[in-house]
Design an enzyme around this catalytic site. Structure first.
Site, PDB file in Angstrom:
ATOM      1  N   ASP A   1     -68.575 -72.605  79.594  1.00 44.41           N
ATOM      2  CA  ASP A   1     -69.510 -73.723  80.296  1.00 44.41           C
ATOM      3  C   ASP A   1     -68.473 -74.711  80.786  1.00 44.41           C
ATOM      4  OD1 ASP A   1     -71.519 -75.804  81.242  1.00 44.41           O
ATOM      5  OD2 ASP A   1     -72.318 -75.884  79.027  1.00 44.41           O
TER       6      ASP A   1
ATOM      7  N   GLN B   1     -59.981 -87.026  83.723  1.00 48.57           N
ATOM      8  CA  GLN B   1     -61.045 -87.036  84.864  1.00 48.57           C
ATOM      9  C   GLN B   1     -61.857 -88.389  84.670  1.00 48.57           C
ATOM     10  OE1 GLN B   1     -62.960 -83.447  83.830  1.00 48.57           O
ATOM     11  NE2 GLN B   1     -63.255 -84.105  81.601  1.00 48.57           N
TER      12      GLN B   1
ATOM     13  N   GLU C   1     -63.797 -78.303  73.602  1.00 45.38           N
ATOM     14  CA  GLU C   1     -63.987 -79.406  75.042  1.00 45.38           C
ATOM     15  C   GLU C   1     -62.558 -80.057  74.897  1.00 45.38           C
ATOM     16  OE1 GLU C   1     -66.194 -80.650  77.608  1.00 45.38           O
ATOM     17  OE2 GLU C   1     -64.485 -81.670  77.890  1.00 45.38           O
TER      18      GLU C   1
ATOM     19  N   ASP D   1     -57.394 -77.724  75.091  1.00 45.15           N
ATOM     20  CA  ASP D   1     -57.505 -76.973  76.234  1.00 45.15           C
ATOM     21  C   ASP D   1     -58.383 -75.638  75.836  1.00 45.15           C
ATOM     22  OD1 ASP D   1     -57.254 -75.343  78.522  1.00 45.15           O
ATOM     23  OD2 ASP D   1     -55.422 -76.296  79.164  1.00 45.15           O
ATOM     24  N   GLY D   2     -59.329 -75.302  76.226  1.00 46.67           N
ATOM     25  CA  GLY D   2     -59.838 -73.703  76.039  1.00 46.67           C
ATOM     26  C   GLY D   2     -58.783 -72.425  76.424  1.00 46.67           C
TER      27      GLY D   2
ATOM     28  N   ASP E   1     -65.610 -76.904  87.581  1.00 44.69           N
ATOM     29  CA  ASP E   1     -65.081 -75.884  88.607  1.00 44.69           C
ATOM     30  C   ASP E   1     -63.636 -75.569  88.697  1.00 44.69           C
ATOM     31  OD1 ASP E   1     -67.819 -76.199  89.877  1.00 44.69           O
ATOM     32  OD2 ASP E   1     -67.150 -77.964  91.121  1.00 44.69           O
TER      33      ASP E   1
ATOM     34  N   HIS F   1     -79.124 -74.572  81.026  1.00 43.48           N
ATOM     35  CA  HIS F   1     -78.864 -74.401  79.405  1.00 43.48           C
ATOM     36  C   HIS F   1     -79.538 -72.900  79.155  1.00 43.48           C
ATOM     37  CE1 HIS F   1     -77.148 -78.505  79.743  1.00 43.48           C
ATOM     38  NE2 HIS F   1     -75.844 -77.611  79.566  1.00 43.48           N
TER      39      HIS F   1
HETATM   40  N1  SAM Z   1     -72.880 -77.452  83.559  1.00 44.04           N
HETATM   41  C1  SAM Z   1     -71.752 -78.192  84.034  1.00 44.04           C
HETATM   42  C2  SAM Z   1     -71.466 -77.564  85.535  1.00 44.04           C
HETATM   43  O1  SAM Z   1     -71.557 -76.326  85.708  1.00 44.04           O
HETATM   44  O2  SAM Z   1     -71.200 -78.379  86.323  1.00 44.04           O
HETATM   45  C3  SAM Z   1     -70.397 -78.153  83.381  1.00 44.04           C
HETATM   46  C4  SAM Z   1     -70.848 -79.005  82.177  1.00 44.04           C
HETATM   47  S1  SAM Z   1     -69.752 -79.426  81.024  1.00 44.04           S
HETATM   48  C5  SAM Z   1     -69.512 -81.089  81.044  1.00 44.04           C
HETATM   49  C6  SAM Z   1     -68.058 -78.808  81.752  1.00 44.04           C
HETATM   50  C7  SAM Z   1     -66.930 -79.440  80.479  1.00 44.04           C
HETATM   51  O3  SAM Z   1     -65.786 -78.590  80.708  1.00 44.04           O
HETATM   52  C8  SAM Z   1     -66.485 -80.702  80.849  1.00 44.04           C
HETATM   53  O4  SAM Z   1     -66.595 -81.679  79.953  1.00 44.04           O
HETATM   54  C9  SAM Z   1     -65.025 -80.596  80.831  1.00 44.04           C
HETATM   55  O5  SAM Z   1     -64.311 -81.557  80.176  1.00 44.04           O
HETATM   56  C10 SAM Z   1     -64.695 -79.383  80.063  1.00 44.04           C
HETATM   57  N2  SAM Z   1     -63.514 -78.511  80.636  1.00 44.04           N
HETATM   58  C11 SAM Z   1     -63.032 -78.597  81.644  1.00 44.04           C
HETATM   59  N3  SAM Z   1     -61.745 -77.713  81.520  1.00 44.04           N
HETATM   60  C12 SAM Z   1     -61.536 -77.451  80.067  1.00 44.04           C
HETATM   61  C13 SAM Z   1     -60.655 -76.707  79.565  1.00 44.04           C
HETATM   62  N4  SAM Z   1     -59.424 -76.255  80.184  1.00 44.04           N
HETATM   63  N5  SAM Z   1     -60.908 -76.490  78.080  1.00 44.04           N
HETATM   64  C14 SAM Z   1     -62.058 -77.043  77.749  1.00 44.04           C
HETATM   65  N6  SAM Z   1     -62.828 -77.675  78.394  1.00 44.04           N
HETATM   66  C15 SAM Z   1     -62.651 -77.935  79.598  1.00 44.04           C
END
Ligand code: SAM
Length: 284
Positions: free
Chosen positions: A155, A31, A106, A137-138, A158, A62
């Site tokens: 967390d 991204q 993350e 990847d989670g 979208d 948070h």
């Molecule tokens: N508080 C924020 C919101 O709702 O807009 C979200 C914050 S946090 C920065 C979201 C994180 O999820 C991002 O850093 C992104 O890289 C991570 N993310 C997205 N898809 C993911 C996945 N499949 N596995 C792990 N992390 C992921």
């Protein structure tokens, strides 16, 4: 010359913040990452042009994603955090002495590196000895986990791009399996207000309900997220956040918080009628 950050919330609605300085811009494998400073919201960062965290209102998000499950079961010891690269969720979790271990997964290391540099306010506890960071990847990480965690906090971004898999049936089923018999799942649950967000929210609710006997939704006001009206999902195998909350125990911890308190805890599950209707029709 004036510089403004503008986010498109719908085809006909935009939200803008006057920018003082553009601090960073980069493209990771997953991204685009931008960091700005602003007079009103302090430093804020965006992923693919969507607001993630601002210094001024991150405490609301948070507080609500962490303290609601922690006050419901203060004995939580093992936690899995998915996404959350800014570190704010881990910062709040590490305030609990009872927590022994936190796995944070993350997908994008660059988000963590950038937040460590520009957002120490949220990233400040990522080096806590109880925290183990995984850059993967989670959705894949959780496949092999069974009966391992007391709490999972999702967390995420979208439900498109890298975050898409974190809203799938497969993922929620694996969260159920990864949780212990009294485990809790909390996730950022999108907004009920604008149509496209509301659809994502309904879909997530419907899918989580298929696996968890306790499935509730709670709300908070987050000024920089689309419409400002944001939801969180609370799902669990046994605990009910309304009847199991131990107010005395949480208040005795003496944690200073800017948004969460035990009255908010009880009140945030009371939903407006239009949201209740959206949740009911999600099941149809
Ligand atoms: N508080 C924020 C919101 O709702 O807009 C979200 C914050 S946090 C920065 C979201 C994180 O999820 C991002 O850093 C992104 O890289 C991570 N993310 C997205 N898809 C993911 C996945 N499949 N596995 C792990 N992390 C992921």
């Amino acid at each position: 010359m004036e510089l403004w950050y503008t986010e498109q919330h719908t085809d006909s609605v935009r939200f803008s913040i006057k920018v003082d300085k553009a601090l960073y811009s980069g493209q990771s494998e997953f991204q685009r990452i931008d960091v700005f400073s602003s007079l009103e919201f302090g430093v804020f960062f965006t992923l693919d042009g969507l607001m993630m965290v601002t210094e001024k209102d991150e405490f609301i998000y948070h507080d609500m994603i962490v303290h609601v499950p922690m006050a419901t079961n203060p004995k939580i010891k093992n936690v899995l955090v998915i996404g959350a690269g800014d570190g704010g969720t881990v910062r709040e979790l590490t305030r609990y002495k009872a927590i022994e271990h936190i796995d944070m997964v993350e997908i994008d290391k660059m988000v963590v590196d950038v937040c460590r540099e520009y957002l120490p306010q949220t990233a400040c506890k990522l080096d806590d000895p109880r925290v183990q960071l995984y850059f993967e990847d989670g959705l894949k990480f959780i496949r092999s986990k069974e009966n391992a965690y007391d709490l999972i906090v999702v967390d995420s971004t979208d439900p498109f791009g890298p975050g898409e898999g974190l809203f799938t049936r497969e993922f929620y089923g694996n969260c159920y399996k990864a949780l212990k018999e009294d485990g809790i799942l909390v996730n950022q649950h999108e907004s009920p207000y604008y149509k496209e967000y509301a659809k994502s929210m309904q879909r997530a609710h419907k899918r989580i309900r298929e696996f968890f006997p306790v499935c509730r939704v709670y709300q908070a006001h987050i000024p920089t997220y689309p419409s400002g009206h944001w939801l969180f999902g609370f799902a669990s195998k046994t605990y009910d956040p309304l009847t199991d909350i131990d107010e005395q125990a949480w208040n005795d911890l003496g944690l200073k918080t800017g948004y969460y308190n035990t009255e908010i805890h009880k009140g945030c599950f009371a939903l407006p009628n239009y949201v209740k209707e959206l949740l009911i029709s999600a099941d149809e």
